[in-house]
Design an enzyme around this catalytic site. Structure first.
Site, mmCIF file in Angstrom:
data_model
loop_
_atom_site.group_PDB
_atom_site.id
_atom_site.type_symbol
_atom_site.label_atom_id
_atom_site.label_comp_id
_atom_site.label_asym_id
_atom_site.label_seq_id
_atom_site.Cartn_x
_atom_site.Cartn_y
_atom_site.Cartn_z
ATOM 1 N N ASP A 33 7.289 -50.315 12.720
ATOM 2 C CA ASP A 33 7.675 -50.924 11.438
ATOM 3 C C ASP A 33 9.007 -50.328 10.978
ATOM 4 O OD1 ASP A 33 5.729 -52.311 8.935
ATOM 5 O OD2 ASP A 33 7.691 -51.475 8.456
ATOM 6 N N ALA A 34 9.839 -51.185 10.402
ATOM 7 C CA ALA A 34 11.151 -50.735 9.925
ATOM 8 C C ALA A 34 11.073 -50.085 8.549
ATOM 9 C CB ALA A 34 12.113 -51.923 9.871
ATOM 10 N N ALA A 81 5.476 -58.290 11.840
ATOM 11 C CA ALA A 81 6.730 -57.917 11.145
ATOM 12 C C ALA A 81 7.523 -59.149 10.765
ATOM 13 C CB ALA A 81 7.568 -57.009 12.042
ATOM 14 N N ALA A 82 7.876 -59.231 9.501
ATOM 15 C CA ALA A 82 8.627 -60.387 9.005
ATOM 16 C C ALA A 82 9.098 -60.103 7.595
ATOM 17 C CB ALA A 82 7.725 -61.631 8.983
ATOM 18 N N THR A 99 15.367 -61.406 10.887
ATOM 19 C CA THR A 99 14.112 -60.691 11.173
ATOM 20 C C THR A 99 13.098 -61.620 11.849
ATOM 21 O OG1 THR A 99 14.427 -59.261 9.267
ATOM 22 C CG2 THR A 99 12.189 -59.432 10.122
ATOM 23 N N THR A 124 2.083 -68.892 9.954
ATOM 24 C CA THR A 124 1.623 -69.286 8.621
ATOM 25 C C THR A 124 1.392 -70.789 8.533
ATOM 26 O OG1 THR A 124 2.379 -69.489 6.333
ATOM 27 C CG2 THR A 124 4.089 -69.295 7.977
ATOM 28 N N ASP A 125 0.509 -71.185 7.622
ATOM 29 C CA ASP A 125 0.295 -72.624 7.401
ATOM 30 C C ASP A 125 1.519 -73.289 6.777
ATOM 31 O OD1 ASP A 125 0.115 -71.538 4.835
ATOM 32 O OD2 ASP A 125 -1.774 -72.516 4.320
ATOM 33 N N GLU A 126 2.450 -72.466 6.235
ATOM 34 C CA GLU A 126 3.617 -73.067 5.571
ATOM 35 C C GLU A 126 4.521 -73.808 6.543
ATOM 36 O OE1 GLU A 126 5.655 -70.849 2.599
ATOM 37 O OE2 GLU A 126 3.815 -69.991 1.815
ATOM 38 N N TYR A 149 12.076 -69.408 4.406
ATOM 39 C CA TYR A 149 10.998 -68.589 5.004
ATOM 40 C C TYR A 149 10.201 -69.390 6.021
ATOM 41 C CZ TYR A 149 6.278 -66.715 5.501
ATOM 42 O OH TYR A 149 5.071 -66.297 6.026
ATOM 43 N N LYS A 153 9.789 -69.110 10.166
ATOM 44 C CA LYS A 153 8.513 -68.911 10.878
ATOM 45 C C LYS A 153 8.290 -70.044 11.880
ATOM 46 C CE LYS A 153 5.775 -66.078 10.133
ATOM 47 N NZ LYS A 153 5.613 -64.666 10.629
ATOM 48 N N ASN A 178 -3.001 -68.566 2.517
ATOM 49 C CA ASN A 178 -2.650 -67.429 1.634
ATOM 50 C C ASN A 178 -3.699 -66.334 1.667
ATOM 51 O OD1 ASN A 178 -1.102 -69.771 0.600
ATOM 52 N ND2 ASN A 178 -0.385 -68.261 -0.884
ATOM 53 N N ASN A 179 -3.230 -65.118 1.899
ATOM 54 C CA ASN A 179 -4.112 -63.949 1.904
ATOM 55 C C ASN A 179 -4.079 -63.235 0.560
ATOM 56 O OD1 ASN A 179 -4.153 -62.424 5.190
ATOM 57 N ND2 ASN A 179 -3.922 -64.571 4.702
ATOM 58 N N PRO A 273 12.269 -73.830 -6.506
ATOM 59 C CA PRO A 273 12.912 -74.970 -5.838
ATOM 60 C C PRO A 273 12.184 -75.309 -4.535
ATOM 61 C CG PRO A 273 14.543 -73.335 -6.488
ATOM 62 C CD PRO A 273 13.192 -72.713 -6.713
#
Ligand code: NAD
Ligand code: DAU
Length: 335
Positions: A33-34, A81-82, A99, A124-126, A149, A153, A178-179, A273
């Site tokens: 992890d950064a 990581a994101a 990233t 992600t579902d997004e 975002y 992904k 969503n978690n 937006p």
């Protein structure tokens, strides 16, 4: 099983590491992890001296850092990581692309080099965009990301698809809703609202507050990822969801009620937006093929989560004040 967990100091990654240690005696876990603003080693203080766990600070976009941890003896990579926050992506698209896309490509290339046998892309579902009032996302729903975002992904998912198709790299992709739960950074809806309500500050609800998300407790996301890592089919995509659709206002109302705070704390603010209206997940594939299903209902999960934040007010205050950042900058240098 030796597992490299990228982004293990973040919200879901740290819950995943804690769950692996609690479940498997024979695991060997490397947290890579950064330590950006979202990474917090304090989440892992209970396992920091466990011989099965180690931490390496590094950046997924730097091939030399990745080569240092992704060695021939690694059995699996779980790639969390994101940059994860939609609102930040509106102002910092370049960081999200670097990233989330470049970082994934660097990992995939290194995975090829070492002949890795399991790579889990935590997506992600997004990536599917936004739904109308009915229906749900299936694994074959076309990609239609709406924010920088989600576009980053989706791009990473497509790279994973390409590396599987062209090079036979054994990549499995998960797309979760969503978690919520312990250790979530208080920029996301639920911890932000809990944190503001505790301090009697206003609760900023975007637009009309009737946007719908499908909420899943983080422990259930972690068991789903574990199932995919151990038994998922290379090249496959698995949707993960809680079957717990709620309007944002319902979620905020539940938090206010639980904390005995008035609705007058709600402040309607300018909408995000490009705001996605509704997400809902069809998780029948992972249920059918990997026998996974959620174990925590939303009412229980939100009550437990509020209780966790009440019990961990020092963690919350330190995160909000940036105290961890100062400490890591002293220890590891600025990033
Ligand atoms: P988070 O923001 O809490 O944590 C991200 C972690 O990644 C942090 O520890 C950060 O330090 C680390 N990181 C960032 N850039 C890095 C880099 N260049 N190199 C190495 N590490 C870096 O995120 P989260 O909410 O735990 O999400 C984890 C993953 O799950 C993300 O990929 C996200 O897209 C995905 N996801 C999140 C949710 C959710 O509801 N939070 C739902 C579905 C999928
Ligand atoms: O669906 C999975 C995604 O869920 C993950 O891929 C992302 O990493 C994660 O951040 C999350 O994205 P969202 O944008 O859905 O989560 P967020 O907590 O930012 O917002 C949830 C909803 O609440 C959304 O409709 C926007 C709204 N909201 C959010 C904030 C922070 C508000 O109304 N007010 C707020 O202050």
């Amino acid at each position: 099983m030796k597992i490299v967990v990228t982004g293990g100091a973040g919200f879901i990654g740290s819950n995943f590491l804690l769950q692996q240690i609690a479940t498997y005696d024979d695991c060997q876990l490397v947290n890579f992890d950064a330590l950006t603003y979202a990474g917090n080693l304090d989440n892992l203080s209970s396992i920091e001296s466990d011989p099965r766990y180690s931490f390496v600070r590094g950046d997924v976009t730097r091939p030399a850092d990745v080569a240092g941890v992704l060695t021939e003896d690694v059995d699996a990579v779980v790639h969390f990581a994101a940059e994860s926050h939609v609102d930040r992506s509106l102002d910092q698209a370049d960081l999200f692309l670097r990233t989330n896309i470049l970082g994934t490509q660097v990992l995939l290339d290194r995975a090829r080099e070492v002949g890795l046998s399991r790579f889990v892309m935590v997506s992600t579902d997004e990536v599917y965009g936004s739904l109308g009032p009915t229906g749900s996302f299936r694994e074959d729903t076309p990609l239609a990301p709406n924010s920088p975002y989600s576009a980053s992904k989706a791009s990473a998912d497509l790279l994973c698809r390409a590396y599987h198709h062209t090079f036979g790299l054994p990549v499995m992709t998960t797309r979760c809703s969503n978690n919520y739960g312990p250790f979530q950074f208080p920029e996301k809806l639920i911890p932000l609202m809990i944190s503001n309500a505790l301090e009697d500050r206003s609760l900023p609800v975007y637009g009309d507050g009737k946007q719908v998300r499908d909420w899943l407790h983080v422990v259930d996301h972690c068991t789903a990822i574990d199932a995919v890592m151990r038994a998922g089919e290379p090249g496959e995509i698995y949707n993960i969801g809680g079957n717990s659709e709620r309007e944002n206002l319902q979620v905020v109302g539940a938090i206010l009620d639980a904390l005995d705070k008035p609705r007058s704390l709600i402040e309607y603010v300018t909408d995000r937006p490009g705001h996605d209206r509704r997400y809902a997940i069809d998780a029948s594939k992972i249920h059918r093929e990997l026998n996974w299903q959620p174990s925590v209902g939303f009412e229980q999960g939100i009550a437990d989560t509020i209780a966790w934040y009440l019990d961990n007010r020092e963690w919350l205050a330190k995160v909000r004040s940036g105290a961890y950042r100062e400490y890591y900058e002293q220890m590891y240098g600025n990033r």
